[in-house]
Write an enzyme that holds these catalytic residues in place. Structure first.
Site, PDB file in Angstrom:
ATOM      1  N   LYS A  10       0.857  -1.195   0.000  1.00 30.23           N
ATOM      2  CA  LYS A  10       0.000   0.000   0.000  1.00 30.23           C
ATOM      3  C   LYS A  10       0.884   1.233   0.000  1.00 30.23           C
ATOM      4  CE  LYS A  10      -4.255  -1.735   2.051  1.00 30.23           C
ATOM      5  NZ  LYS A  10      -5.191  -1.645   3.175  1.00 30.23           N
TER       6      LYS A  10
ATOM      7  N   ARG B 189     -18.461  -3.496   7.933  1.00 33.55           N
ATOM      8  CA  ARG B 189     -19.311  -2.342   7.652  1.00 33.55           C
ATOM      9  C   ARG B 189     -20.417  -2.762   6.687  1.00 33.55           C
ATOM     10  NH1 ARG B 189     -14.033   1.057   6.377  1.00 33.55           N
ATOM     11  NH2 ARG B 189     -13.522  -1.071   5.787  1.00 33.55           N
TER      12      ARG B 189
ATOM     13  N   SER C  43     -10.913   5.101   5.893  1.00 30.43           N
ATOM     14  CA  SER C  43      -9.744   5.965   5.793  1.00 30.43           C
ATOM     15  C   SER C  43      -9.574   6.551   4.391  1.00 30.43           C
ATOM     16  CB  SER C  43      -8.472   5.197   6.181  1.00 30.43           C
ATOM     17  OG  SER C  43      -8.556   4.786   7.518  1.00 30.43           O
TER      18      SER C  43
HETATM   19  P1  ADP Z   1     -10.054   1.323   6.424  1.00 27.94           P
HETATM   20  O1  ADP Z   1     -10.934   0.284   5.781  1.00 27.94           O
HETATM   21  O2  ADP Z   1     -10.817   2.436   7.072  1.00 27.94           O
HETATM   22  O3  ADP Z   1      -8.911   1.757   5.588  1.00 27.94           O
HETATM   23  P2  ADP Z   1      -8.304  -0.364   8.069  1.00 27.94           P
HETATM   24  O4  ADP Z   1      -7.607  -1.189   7.086  1.00 27.94           O
HETATM   25  O5  ADP Z   1      -7.432   0.472   8.916  1.00 27.94           O
HETATM   26  O6  ADP Z   1      -9.452   0.608   7.657  1.00 27.94           O
HETATM   27  O7  ADP Z   1      -9.256  -1.308   8.905  1.00 27.94           O
HETATM   28  C1  ADP Z   1      -8.963  -1.944  10.101  1.00 27.94           C
HETATM   29  C2  ADP Z   1     -10.198  -2.660  10.567  1.00 27.94           C
HETATM   30  O8  ADP Z   1     -11.158  -1.692  10.969  1.00 27.94           O
HETATM   31  C3  ADP Z   1     -10.900  -3.507   9.520  1.00 27.94           C
HETATM   32  O9  ADP Z   1     -11.409  -4.661  10.143  1.00 27.94           O
HETATM   33  C4  ADP Z   1     -12.027  -2.625   9.045  1.00 27.94           C
HETATM   34  O10 ADP Z   1     -13.116  -3.364   8.560  1.00 27.94           O
HETATM   35  C5  ADP Z   1     -12.385  -1.939  10.336  1.00 27.94           C
HETATM   36  N1  ADP Z   1     -13.067  -0.677  10.119  1.00 27.94           N
HETATM   37  C6  ADP Z   1     -12.644   0.376   9.400  1.00 27.94           C
HETATM   38  N2  ADP Z   1     -13.542   1.358   9.414  1.00 27.94           N
HETATM   39  C7  ADP Z   1     -14.596   0.918  10.161  1.00 27.94           C
HETATM   40  C8  ADP Z   1     -15.866   1.466  10.538  1.00 27.94           C
HETATM   41  N3  ADP Z   1     -16.265   2.656  10.121  1.00 27.94           N
HETATM   42  N4  ADP Z   1     -16.656   0.716  11.305  1.00 27.94           N
HETATM   43  C9  ADP Z   1     -16.291  -0.524  11.703  1.00 27.94           C
HETATM   44  N5  ADP Z   1     -15.124  -1.101  11.377  1.00 27.94           N
HETATM   45  C10 ADP Z   1     -14.279  -0.396  10.618  1.00 27.94           C
END
Ligand code: ADP
Length: 172
Positions: free
Chosen positions: A49, A98, A136
Site C-alpha cells: 500500500k 461495515r 480511511s
Molecule cells: P479502512 O478500511 O478504514 O482503511 P483499516 O484497514 O485500517 O481501515 O481497517 C482496520 C479494521 O477496521 C478492519 O477490520 C475494518 O473493517 C475496520 N473498520 C474500518 N472502518 C470501520 C468502521 N467505520 N466501522 C467498523 N469497522 C471499521
C-alpha cells in the site's frame, strides 16, 4: 504445552492500516475494550500500500488518541496477522464489518487465517449506523479537498496533522 495453549481468549488483536485512525475505528476499539482484558491495536507495515502517513506516524497518532484507554495499546507489525496474534498471546482477532462490500474480503481473509492458524478465532463487530460509512480512503479524499470538513470524522490529533499536511488555501 503447545503454543496454542498460551493464547488467551481475553486478549484481542485489532489489525489494520489505520491510515489514519478515524472515529469508526475508535468506536470498535472502545467497544472491544469492554469485552477483553487487553486490546492490542496493530498497525500493519504493508509494503504493497502507498500510505499517506508513515508507519511511525500512524502509530504515534493511535497512541496519542488512545492515551487514556487503560487496557488498549498500539504497536506496529509485519508478517502474518495470525503469527503476531500468537506472539502476543492473543486468542482473538477483531475485524470490523461495515457494508456488504466488506463481507467477501473478510470471509476470504478468515478462511486463510483459519487455515494458517486454527487456534486463533476472529470476531466481527458491526459499527453503529453513524460510523458505517467511515473509512480511511474517504477521510483522505476529503482531507485533500477541505480538511475542516472532517470535523467529527477523526480524533483531534489526526485533524491537526491533516491540517498540517493539507493547509487550507489562504483566502479560501
Ligand atoms: P479502512 O478500511 O478504514 O482503511 P483499516 O484497514 O485500517 O481501515 O481497517 C482496520 C479494521 O477496521 C478492519 O477490520 C475494518 O473493517 C475496520 N473498520 C474500518 N472502518 C470501520 C468502521 N467505520 N466501522 C467498523 N469497522 C471499521
Amino acid at each position: 504445552m503447545s503454543q496454542a495453549e498460551h493464547l488467551s481468549p481475553r486478549v484481542a488483536l485489532y489489525p489494520g492500516s489505520f491510515d489514519p485512525v478515524h472515529n469508526g475505528h475508535l468506536h470498535i476499539i472502545r467497544r472491544a475494550a469492554k469485552l477483553f482484558d487487553r486490546v492490542v491495536v496493530a498497525v500493519a507495515a504493508n509494503p504493497h500500500k502507498n500510505p499517506l502517513f508513515t508507519l511511525e506516524e500512524r502509530l504515534e497518532l493511535l497512541r496519542e488518541t488512545l492515551r487514556a484507554d487503560g487496557n488498549v495499546e498500539a504497536i506496529t507489525f509485519g508478517g502474518l496477522t495470525v503469527d503476531n496474534a500468537k506472539k502476543l498471546g492473543a486468542g482473538v482477532i477483531i475485524r470490523g464489518l461495515r457494508l456488504v462490500s466488506d463481507f467477501e474480503s473478510e470471509l476470504l481473509l478468515d478462511m486463510h487465517n483459519r487455515r494458517l492458524e486454527p487456534s486463533v478465532e476472529t470476531l466481527y463487530m458491526m459499527p453503529e449506523k453513524e460510523y458505517i460509512y467511515f473509512n480511511s480512503s474517504f477521510v483522505k479524499q476529503i482531507a485533500r479537498l477541505d480538511v475542516p470538513r472532517l470535523e467529527g470524522y477523526v480524533p483531534d490529533c489526526v485533524f491537526r496533522r491533516l491540517l498540517e499536511k493539507f493547509p487550507p488555501a489562504r483566502g479560501a
